[in-house]
Scaffold this motif. Structure first.
Motif, PDB file in Angstrom:
ATOM      1  N   MET A   1       7.649 -31.588 -10.712  1.00 35.96           N
ATOM      2  CA  MET A   1       8.610 -32.662 -10.503  1.00 35.96           C
ATOM      3  C   MET A   1       8.642 -33.584 -11.718  1.00 35.96           C
ATOM      4  SD  MET A   1      10.256 -32.941  -7.549  1.00 35.96           S
ATOM      5  CE  MET A   1      10.290 -31.657  -6.340  1.00 35.96           C
ATOM      6  N   THR A   2       9.802 -34.079 -11.991  1.00 34.48           N
ATOM      7  CA  THR A   2      10.010 -35.031 -13.070  1.00 34.48           C
ATOM      8  C   THR A   2      10.364 -36.375 -12.455  1.00 34.48           C
ATOM      9  OG1 THR A   2      10.855 -33.247 -14.449  1.00 34.48           O
ATOM     10  CG2 THR A   2      11.373 -35.471 -15.149  1.00 34.48           C
ATOM     11  N   LYS A   3       9.816 -37.441 -13.004  1.00 36.61           N
ATOM     12  CA  LYS A   3      10.122 -38.789 -12.515  1.00 36.61           C
ATOM     13  C   LYS A   3      11.134 -39.440 -13.438  1.00 36.61           C
ATOM     14  CE  LYS A   3       5.641 -39.949 -10.457  1.00 36.61           C
ATOM     15  NZ  LYS A   3       6.027 -40.087  -9.077  1.00 36.61           N
ATOM     16  N   ALA A   4      12.050 -40.205 -12.850  1.00 40.68           N
ATOM     17  CA  ALA A   4      13.025 -40.942 -13.650  1.00 40.68           C
ATOM     18  C   ALA A   4      13.159 -42.356 -13.111  1.00 40.68           C
ATOM     19  CB  ALA A   4      14.384 -40.249 -13.607  1.00 40.68           C
ATOM     20  N   ILE A   5      13.447 -43.278 -14.022  1.00 42.28           N
ATOM     21  CA  ILE A   5      13.749 -44.655 -13.655  1.00 42.28           C
ATOM     22  C   ILE A   5      15.102 -44.978 -14.273  1.00 42.28           C
ATOM     23  CG2 ILE A   5      13.065 -47.074 -13.848  1.00 42.28           C
ATOM     24  CD1 ILE A   5      10.162 -46.079 -14.165  1.00 42.28           C
ATOM     25  N   LEU A   6      16.024 -45.435 -13.433  1.00 41.55           N
ATOM     26  CA  LEU A   6      17.365 -45.758 -13.898  1.00 41.55           C
ATOM     27  C   LEU A   6      17.631 -47.242 -13.663  1.00 41.55           C
ATOM     28  CD1 LEU A   6      17.499 -42.838 -12.134  1.00 41.55           C
ATOM     29  CD2 LEU A   6      19.599 -42.764 -13.430  1.00 41.55           C
ATOM     30  N   LYS A   7      18.115 -47.921 -14.689  1.00 39.09           N
ATOM     31  CA  LYS A   7      18.464 -49.337 -14.601  1.00 39.09           C
ATOM     32  C   LYS A   7      19.952 -49.431 -14.332  1.00 39.09           C
ATOM     33  CE  LYS A   7      18.009 -53.849 -15.434  1.00 39.09           C
ATOM     34  NZ  LYS A   7      17.857 -54.657 -14.259  1.00 39.09           N
ATOM     35  N   LEU A   8      20.311 -50.175 -13.291  1.00 38.95           N
ATOM     36  CA  LEU A   8      21.708 -50.313 -12.899  1.00 38.95           C
ATOM     37  C   LEU A   8      22.198 -51.723 -13.184  1.00 38.95           C
ATOM     38  CD1 LEU A   8      21.492 -48.669  -9.361  1.00 38.95           C
ATOM     39  CD2 LEU A   8      21.767 -47.541 -11.559  1.00 38.95           C
ATOM     40  N   GLU A   9      23.522 -51.892 -13.124  1.00 41.00           N
ATOM     41  CA  GLU A   9      24.057 -53.250 -13.141  1.00 41.00           C
ATOM     42  C   GLU A   9      23.519 -53.950 -11.899  1.00 41.00           C
ATOM     43  OE1 GLU A   9      28.293 -53.493 -13.575  1.00 41.00           O
ATOM     44  OE2 GLU A   9      28.199 -52.884 -15.670  1.00 41.00           O
ATOM     45  N   THR A  10      23.538 -55.265 -11.892  1.00 42.29           N
ATOM     46  CA  THR A  10      22.961 -56.037 -10.795  1.00 42.29           C
ATOM     47  C   THR A  10      23.541 -55.613  -9.448  1.00 42.29           C
ATOM     48  OG1 THR A  10      22.691 -57.895 -12.290  1.00 42.29           O
ATOM     49  CG2 THR A  10      22.566 -58.379  -9.947  1.00 42.29           C
ATOM     50  N   LEU A  11      22.643 -55.304  -8.514  1.00 43.89           N
ATOM     51  CA  LEU A  11      23.062 -54.968  -7.150  1.00 43.89           C
ATOM     52  C   LEU A  11      23.313 -56.266  -6.400  1.00 43.89           C
ATOM     53  CD1 LEU A  11      20.500 -52.116  -6.408  1.00 43.89           C
ATOM     54  CD2 LEU A  11      22.888 -51.877  -7.080  1.00 43.89           C
ATOM     55  N   THR A  12      24.393 -56.302  -5.626  1.00 46.03           N
ATOM     56  CA  THR A  12      24.787 -57.556  -4.994  1.00 46.03           C
ATOM     57  C   THR A  12      24.522 -57.616  -3.494  1.00 46.03           C
ATOM     58  OG1 THR A  12      27.030 -56.696  -4.773  1.00 46.03           O
ATOM     59  CG2 THR A  12      26.560 -58.035  -6.726  1.00 46.03           C
ATOM     60  N   CYS A  13      24.255 -56.474  -2.869  1.00 52.27           N
ATOM     61  CA  CYS A  13      24.032 -56.524  -1.419  1.00 52.27           C
ATOM     62  C   CYS A  13      23.119 -55.380  -0.987  1.00 52.27           C
ATOM     63  CB  CYS A  13      25.355 -56.453  -0.672  1.00 52.27           C
ATOM     64  SG  CYS A  13      26.275 -54.946  -0.971  1.00 52.27           S
ATOM     65  N   PRO A  14      22.400 -55.581   0.116  1.00 55.10           N
ATOM     66  CA  PRO A  14      21.502 -54.529   0.612  1.00 55.10           C
ATOM     67  C   PRO A  14      22.231 -53.234   0.977  1.00 55.10           C
ATOM     68  CG  PRO A  14      20.938 -56.624   1.580  1.00 55.10           C
ATOM     69  CD  PRO A  14      22.237 -56.821   0.836  1.00 55.10           C
ATOM     70  N   SER A  15      23.496 -53.315   1.340  1.00 52.94           N
ATOM     71  CA  SER A  15      24.208 -52.084   1.684  1.00 52.94           C
ATOM     72  C   SER A  15      24.409 -51.213   0.440  1.00 52.94           C
ATOM     73  CB  SER A  15      25.541 -52.383   2.367  1.00 52.94           C
ATOM     74  OG  SER A  15      26.409 -53.056   1.502  1.00 52.94           O
ATOM     75  N   CYS A  16      24.444 -51.837  -0.752  1.00 55.19           N
ATOM     76  CA  CYS A  16      24.512 -51.067  -2.005  1.00 55.19           C
ATOM     77  C   CYS A  16      23.276 -50.188  -2.122  1.00 55.19           C
ATOM     78  CB  CYS A  16      24.562 -51.997  -3.222  1.00 55.19           C
ATOM     79  SG  CYS A  16      25.976 -53.090  -3.278  1.00 55.19           S
ATOM     80  N   LEU A  17      22.137 -50.775  -1.833  1.00 57.05           N
ATOM     81  CA  LEU A  17      20.857 -50.075  -1.881  1.00 57.05           C
ATOM     82  C   LEU A  17      20.890 -48.859  -0.961  1.00 57.05           C
ATOM     83  CD1 LEU A  17      17.441 -51.836  -1.574  1.00 57.05           C
ATOM     84  CD2 LEU A  17      18.040 -50.096   0.053  1.00 57.05           C
ATOM     85  N   GLN A  18      21.356 -49.043   0.261  1.00 61.62           N
ATOM     86  CA  GLN A  18      21.396 -47.942   1.232  1.00 61.62           C
ATOM     87  C   GLN A  18      22.380 -46.862   0.806  1.00 61.62           C
ATOM     88  OE1 GLN A  18      22.311 -50.323   4.642  1.00 61.62           O
ATOM     89  NE2 GLN A  18      20.156 -50.636   5.163  1.00 61.62           N
TER      90      GLN A  18
END
Length: 78
Positions: free
Chosen positions: A1-18
């Protein structure tokens, strides 16, 4: 398995996370129980099988959901 970390633009709500979590868990090659969206940091951590999917496809899956990826990095030999 390979691990990755991705930086996104600012998330504005918990539903974005889901929405991001659900989308990545449906992506072939992504280890489903490894998907972690860090809301406050606007980062995604994920383990994936490079034989099935690559980092570009993971980025595209997130961007297709409407969340621009600012940067990403891979940690080899996870």
């Amino acid at each position: 398995m390979t691990k990755a970390i991705l930086k996104l633009e600012t998330l504005t709500c918990p539903s974005c996370l889901q929405k991001i979590e659900r989308g990545l868990k449906q992506t072939a090659g992504v280890k489903k129980d490894s998907v972690k969206v860090l809301f406050n940091a606007s980062k995604v951590k994920v383990d994936f099988d490079e034989n099935q999917v690559n980092l570009n496809k993971i980025e595209k899956a997130i961007e297709d959901l409407g969340y621009p990826v600012i940067s990403s990095k891979v940690k080899e030999g996870a």
